[in-house]
Scaffold this motif. Structure first.
Motif, PDB file in Angstrom:
ATOM      1  N   PRO A 133      15.466   0.274   0.967  1.00 39.00           N
ATOM      2  CA  PRO A 133      16.730   0.897   1.389  1.00 39.00           C
ATOM      3  C   PRO A 133      17.460   1.554   0.224  1.00 39.00           C
ATOM      4  O   PRO A 133      17.884   0.875  -0.712  1.00 39.00           O
ATOM      5  CB  PRO A 133      17.529  -0.273   1.962  1.00 39.00           C
ATOM      6  CG  PRO A 133      16.968  -1.488   1.301  1.00 39.00           C
ATOM      7  CD  PRO A 133      15.524  -1.189   1.005  1.00 39.00           C
ATOM      8  N   CYS A 134      17.592   2.862   0.291  1.00 39.55           N
ATOM      9  CA  CYS A 134      18.278   3.616  -0.765  1.00 39.55           C
ATOM     10  C   CYS A 134      19.764   3.707  -0.421  1.00 39.55           C
ATOM     11  O   CYS A 134      20.315   4.793  -0.209  1.00 39.55           O
ATOM     12  CB  CYS A 134      17.653   5.005  -0.895  1.00 39.55           C
ATOM     13  SG  CYS A 134      18.220   5.932  -2.322  1.00 39.55           S
ATOM     14  N   VAL A 135      20.390   2.549  -0.333  1.00 40.82           N
ATOM     15  CA  VAL A 135      21.806   2.454   0.014  1.00 40.82           C
ATOM     16  C   VAL A 135      22.461   1.421  -0.878  1.00 40.82           C
ATOM     17  O   VAL A 135      21.832   0.428  -1.275  1.00 40.82           O
ATOM     18  CB  VAL A 135      22.021   2.076   1.504  1.00 40.82           C
ATOM     19  CG1 VAL A 135      21.470   3.150   2.419  1.00 40.82           C
ATOM     20  CG2 VAL A 135      21.370   0.739   1.825  1.00 40.82           C
ATOM     21  N   VAL A 136      23.711   1.651  -1.220  1.00 35.07           N
ATOM     22  CA  VAL A 136      24.459   0.671  -2.017  1.00 35.07           C
ATOM     23  C   VAL A 136      24.742  -0.573  -1.193  1.00 35.07           C
ATOM     24  O   VAL A 136      24.614  -1.696  -1.670  1.00 35.07           O
ATOM     25  CB  VAL A 136      25.755   1.295  -2.564  1.00 35.07           C
ATOM     26  CG1 VAL A 136      26.577   0.250  -3.316  1.00 35.07           C
ATOM     27  CG2 VAL A 136      25.426   2.468  -3.489  1.00 35.07           C
ATOM     28  N   ASP A 188       0.808  -1.221   0.000  1.00 32.78           N
ATOM     29  CA  ASP A 188       0.000   0.000   0.000  1.00 32.78           C
ATOM     30  C   ASP A 188       0.840   1.268   0.000  1.00 32.78           C
ATOM     31  O   ASP A 188       0.348   2.334  -0.372  1.00 32.78           O
ATOM     32  CB  ASP A 188      -0.919   0.022   1.224  1.00 32.78           C
ATOM     33  CG  ASP A 188      -1.824  -1.196   1.284  1.00 32.78           C
ATOM     34  OD1 ASP A 188      -2.441  -1.526   0.252  1.00 32.78           O
ATOM     35  OD2 ASP A 188      -1.894  -1.823   2.359  1.00 32.78           O
ATOM     36  N   ALA A 189       2.085   1.164   0.445  1.00 33.51           N
ATOM     37  CA  ALA A 189       2.950   2.340   0.533  1.00 33.51           C
ATOM     38  C   ALA A 189       4.389   1.882   0.738  1.00 33.51           C
ATOM     39  O   ALA A 189       4.650   0.717   1.061  1.00 33.51           O
ATOM     40  CB  ALA A 189       2.521   3.253   1.678  1.00 33.51           C
ATOM     41  N   VAL A 190       5.310   2.823   0.548  1.00 33.70           N
ATOM     42  CA  VAL A 190       6.742   2.508   0.640  1.00 33.70           C
ATOM     43  C   VAL A 190       7.441   3.569   1.493  1.00 33.70           C
ATOM     44  O   VAL A 190       7.121   4.761   1.391  1.00 33.70           O
ATOM     45  CB  VAL A 190       7.382   2.473  -0.766  1.00 33.70           C
ATOM     46  CG1 VAL A 190       8.904   2.328  -0.687  1.00 33.70           C
ATOM     47  CG2 VAL A 190       6.783   1.337  -1.590  1.00 33.70           C
ATOM     48  N   VAL A 191       8.368   3.110   2.311  1.00 33.61           N
ATOM     49  CA  VAL A 191       9.276   4.016   3.019  1.00 33.61           C
ATOM     50  C   VAL A 191      10.638   3.889   2.362  1.00 33.61           C
ATOM     51  O   VAL A 191      11.234   2.804   2.356  1.00 33.61           O
ATOM     52  CB  VAL A 191       9.381   3.686   4.515  1.00 33.61           C
ATOM     53  CG1 VAL A 191      10.399   4.611   5.193  1.00 33.61           C
ATOM     54  CG2 VAL A 191       8.028   3.808   5.192  1.00 33.61           C
ATOM     55  N   LEU A 192      11.121   4.967   1.780  1.00 37.12           N
ATOM     56  CA  LEU A 192      12.453   4.992   1.187  1.00 37.12           C
ATOM     57  C   LEU A 192      13.435   5.395   2.280  1.00 37.12           C
ATOM     58  O   LEU A 192      13.325   6.490   2.850  1.00 37.12           O
ATOM     59  CB  LEU A 192      12.492   5.974   0.020  1.00 37.12           C
ATOM     60  CG  LEU A 192      13.776   6.018  -0.815  1.00 37.12           C
ATOM     61  CD1 LEU A 192      13.462   6.404  -2.246  1.00 37.12           C
ATOM     62  CD2 LEU A 192      14.777   7.011  -0.234  1.00 37.12           C
ATOM     63  N   ALA A 193      14.371   4.521   2.608  1.00 38.49           N
ATOM     64  CA  ALA A 193      15.246   4.737   3.768  1.00 38.49           C
ATOM     65  C   ALA A 193      16.678   5.027   3.334  1.00 38.49           C
ATOM     66  O   ALA A 193      17.235   4.333   2.484  1.00 38.49           O
ATOM     67  CB  ALA A 193      15.233   3.510   4.679  1.00 38.49           C
ATOM     68  N   THR A 194      17.260   6.048   3.933  1.00 35.93           N
ATOM     69  CA  THR A 194      18.615   6.481   3.599  1.00 35.93           C
ATOM     70  C   THR A 194      19.559   6.274   4.777  1.00 35.93           C
ATOM     71  O   THR A 194      19.144   5.988   5.894  1.00 35.93           O
ATOM     72  CB  THR A 194      18.622   7.967   3.217  1.00 35.93           C
ATOM     73  OG1 THR A 194      18.187   8.741   4.356  1.00 35.93           O
ATOM     74  CG2 THR A 194      17.701   8.247   2.049  1.00 35.93           C
TER      75      THR A 194
END
Length: 271
Positions: free
Chosen positions: A223-226, A162-168
């Motif tokens: 997760p917006c991480v390499v 239903d939704a997304v949390v983009l985490a840095t």
């Protein structure tokens, strides 16, 4: 007597456009700067795999890899080595951080290494925000069944989440600068996407609660991480705390390798 076939006219090849355009010229002079990838940690795992991908796709580039230890000595050594192989007065290296956004520790270590080396160096910005980064995040979500594999929206097919949390990772500034990527990802998924931080504010759990308050029952953590910049287990633990499912880190995705090559190429084209 049959007519002779019409032969095609030989002309200049059509230059591809958009994401298919070569990020780096197919030929470079011997004195072209080295591409030095800088990664937190010991430069193994995903960082080494990304370096290998770039070498395969861009054999004309000298690709080096340096882990950012506590004093950044490895990066300093790579820069000095690159300079010894090039004439004086030219840019010896272009440093591309393997990061999706700003990172205070990495930024400080890279600056210290450049200053210590006393070498003519250009340091690029992080790999994001960029449409290709949003695409890679979408793919990682799809691999875990948390998003459709394509962008086609069919009214009779429900969304996996239903939704997304983009985490840095990298503090509040990294979270703030990830907002454009969140917008791009939301556009791809046609779902609400909120940005949160794995190591600072705003926390992931709070973002998940905000999404539940507007009716989101199933939430995915993206997760917006390499990878090297996030301690092992951090994504899984954070997702469990927030009651969310999670995608894998970006890792050695070919789109991340492409972004690193593009960062290098953008410096060349600006000179």
């Amino acid at each position: 007597m049959s007519e002779s076939p019409i032969l095609p006219v030989r002309g200049r090849p059509v230059r591809p456009s958009g994401r298919h355009r070569r990020p780096v010229p197919s030929q470079l002079p011997p004195e072209a700067p080295a591409l030095v990838l800088a990664a937190l940690g010991d430069a193994s795992g995903a960082a080494a795999e990304l370096a290998a991908l770039i070498r395969v796709d861009n054999p004309q580039i000298q690709v080096r890899l340096a882990g950012l230890d506590e004093e950044a000595k490895r990066l300093t050594a790579e820069l000095e080595s690159a300079a010894r192989e090039r004439p004086e007065g030219v840019t010896a290296a272009i440093v591309v951080p393997l990061l999706t956004g700003p990172h205070p520790v990495a930024d400080r270590l890279i600056a210290a290494a450049v200053a210590s080396s006393r070498v003519a160096v250009t340091v690029t910005g992080p790999l994001g925000p960029h449409p290709l980064l949003a695409e890679a995040l979408h793919i990682r979500l799809a691999e875990k069944g948390l998003a459709r594999a394509d962008r086609m929206r069919l009214v009779n097919v429900s969304s996996p989440v239903d939704a997304v949390v983009l985490a840095t990772v990298g503090g509040e500034r990294a979270a703030a600068e990830a907002q454009p990527t969140a917008v791009l990802l939301a556009s791809r998924l046609t779902l609400p996407v909120l940005v949160a931080s794995l190591d600072s504010a705003p926390p992931v759990a709070a973002a998940a609660e905000r999404l539940r308050a507007i009716g989101a029952a199933r939430i995915a953590l993206s997760p917006c991480v390499v990878g090297p910049e996030a301690p092992d287990g951090l994504v899984a633990a954070t997702a469990a705390e927030a009651g969310a499912e999670y995608a894998e880190v970006l890792g050695a995705h070919d789109l991340i390798a492409d972004l690193a090559a593009r960062a290098y190429g953008s410096i060349l084209s600006a000179d």
